[in-house]
Design a protein around this motif. Structure first.
Motif, PDB file in Angstrom:
ATOM      1  N   ASP A   1       0.831  -1.210   0.000  1.00 56.70           N
ATOM      2  CA  ASP A   1       0.000   0.000   0.000  1.00 56.70           C
ATOM      3  C   ASP A   1       0.861   1.253   0.000  1.00 56.70           C
ATOM      4  N   SER A   2       1.909   1.253   0.797  1.00 54.85           N
ATOM      5  CA  SER A   2       2.810   2.406   0.851  1.00 54.85           C
ATOM      6  C   SER A   2       3.532   2.594  -0.477  1.00 54.85           C
TER       7      SER A   2
ATOM      8  N   GLU B   1       1.138   4.118  -2.957  1.00 54.93           N
ATOM      9  CA  GLU B   1       0.916   5.529  -2.623  1.00 54.93           C
ATOM     10  C   GLU B   1       2.095   6.385  -3.088  1.00 54.93           C
ATOM     11  N   ALA B   2       3.306   5.876  -2.879  1.00 55.57           N
ATOM     12  CA  ALA B   2       4.501   6.615  -3.285  1.00 55.57           C
ATOM     13  C   ALA B   2       4.588   6.760  -4.798  1.00 55.57           C
TER      14      ALA B   2
ATOM     15  N   ALA C   1       2.092   7.191  -6.900  1.00 55.03           N
ATOM     16  CA  ALA C   1       0.960   7.908  -7.494  1.00 55.03           C
ATOM     17  C   ALA C   1       1.398   9.024  -8.430  1.00 55.03           C
TER      18      ALA C   1
ATOM     19  N   ALA D   1      -1.785   2.198 -10.504  1.00 53.54           N
ATOM     20  CA  ALA D   1      -1.580   3.179  -9.436  1.00 53.54           C
ATOM     21  C   ALA D   1      -0.574   4.245  -9.860  1.00 53.54           C
TER      22      ALA D   1
END
Length: 312
Positions: free
Chosen positions: A35-36, A39-40, A42, A62
């Protein structure tokens, strides 16, 4: 400023080289925190990975602005090449950066397994002197069989010939008339190569064709006093079949650097298997090769992003 995410370990000097020109997120914990990582990514333009980060459709979705994947190594089985192509994402492996490291690893393993004496420390400290039980075999004059004959296999062959080994190889994708065969005996089938080899080293990618290439039948086709080294990809060797062959004495020894599941799961079929050496996917990683591959990858990613900026 373009952004690059690095999710696995990389030489610090190469990371600093990228920081001079780009925003860099260098976090080796991202490979274990999906998940991290997403997110990074994106707003990322590039990602640099080794073999554990799965560059799949979900990651590419993503990272909607991604332009390049830098691979710290040459294996691409963790990267969905078709998905990258569909999104016009360049994939840049570091060809030629770790050939020496893998070749040295393979030959060290063969020397270790054939000589046998290097496993005696605990017995000696317990007061034993197992000299006769540890009489091993030389590599000089023995036959090294290379399954696949690409660049790393050829590096291995060159060093093996210097040790007075005989080298045979099987590679259905390399034409018989190719000059690379010079000094090496070409075999037309895997079966014929396994039958004559005293040591076998695997140098093929993991594909549908090579999955469990070394299965029970192939292992049974090897000499009983032969040894097997796999520093290519997990899944090429049927681990359960190998464990059985070693337990039953149908093979003298094996060295595995790659596995079907990495890290190894609890209760692995390889647990307690005799004459088996396991290492954590490290054959191609030395201080020297890490520096070479890291700089090559940094240059590859920089080149793509610089070209993209110019074309914008």
């Amino acid at each position: 400023m373009a952004k690059i995410v690095i999710s696995e370990f990389m030489d610090e000097a190469a990371v600093d080289h990228l920081k001079d020109r780009f925003e860099v997120v260098y976090d080796t914990t991202l490979v274990d925190h999906r998940d991290s990582l997403l997110e990074a990514l994106a707003d990322a333009d590039g990602i640099i990975v080794r073999n554990r980060t799965q560059v799949d459709d979900a990651l590419l979705s993503a990272a909607h602005g991604l332009k390049v994947v830098g691979r710290l190594g040459v294996g691409l089985d963790n990267i969905d090449m078709e998905a990258c192509k569909a999104r016009n994402v360049a994939v840049k492996p570091a060809h030629g950066g770790n050939g020496s490291s893998v070749a040295e690893y393979v030959l060290t393993g063969i020397l270790l397994l054939r000589r046998q004496a290097y496993f005696s420390s605990q017995a000696m400290l317990a007061g034993d002197w197992p000299r006769q039980a540890l009489i091993g075999r030389e590599v000089s004059g023995c036959v090294l069989g290379l399954v696949g004959f690409g660049a790393i296999a050829r590096e291995t062959a060159r060093r093996a010939l210097a040790l007075d080994m005989q080298v045979v190889a099987f590679d259905p994708h390399l034409p018989a008339e190719a000059p690379e065969w010079a000094g090496v005996e070409r075999h037309a089938s895997l079966e014929s190569l396994l039958a004559v080899s005293d040591a076998v080293s695997l140098h093929v990618p993991l594909t549908d064709e090579t999955h469990h290439l070394m299965d029970k039948a192939a292992l049974n086709g090897m000499k009983h006093n032969a040894v097997l080294v796999n520093a290519a990809r997990g899944g090429i060797v049927d681990e359960a079949a190998l464990a059985a062959a070693l337990r039953e004495g149908r093979l003298a020894g094996a060295l595995l650097d790659v596995f079907e599941q990495e890290p190894l799961p609890s209760g692995s079929v390889l647990e307690g298997v005799p004459n088996l050496v396991l290492t954590p996917h490290i054959a191609g990683v030395t201080e020297e090769s890490n520096a070479r591959i890291s700089q090559m990858t940094a240059d590859n990613v920089r080149g793509v992003l610089d070209a993209t900026e110019v074309g914008a």
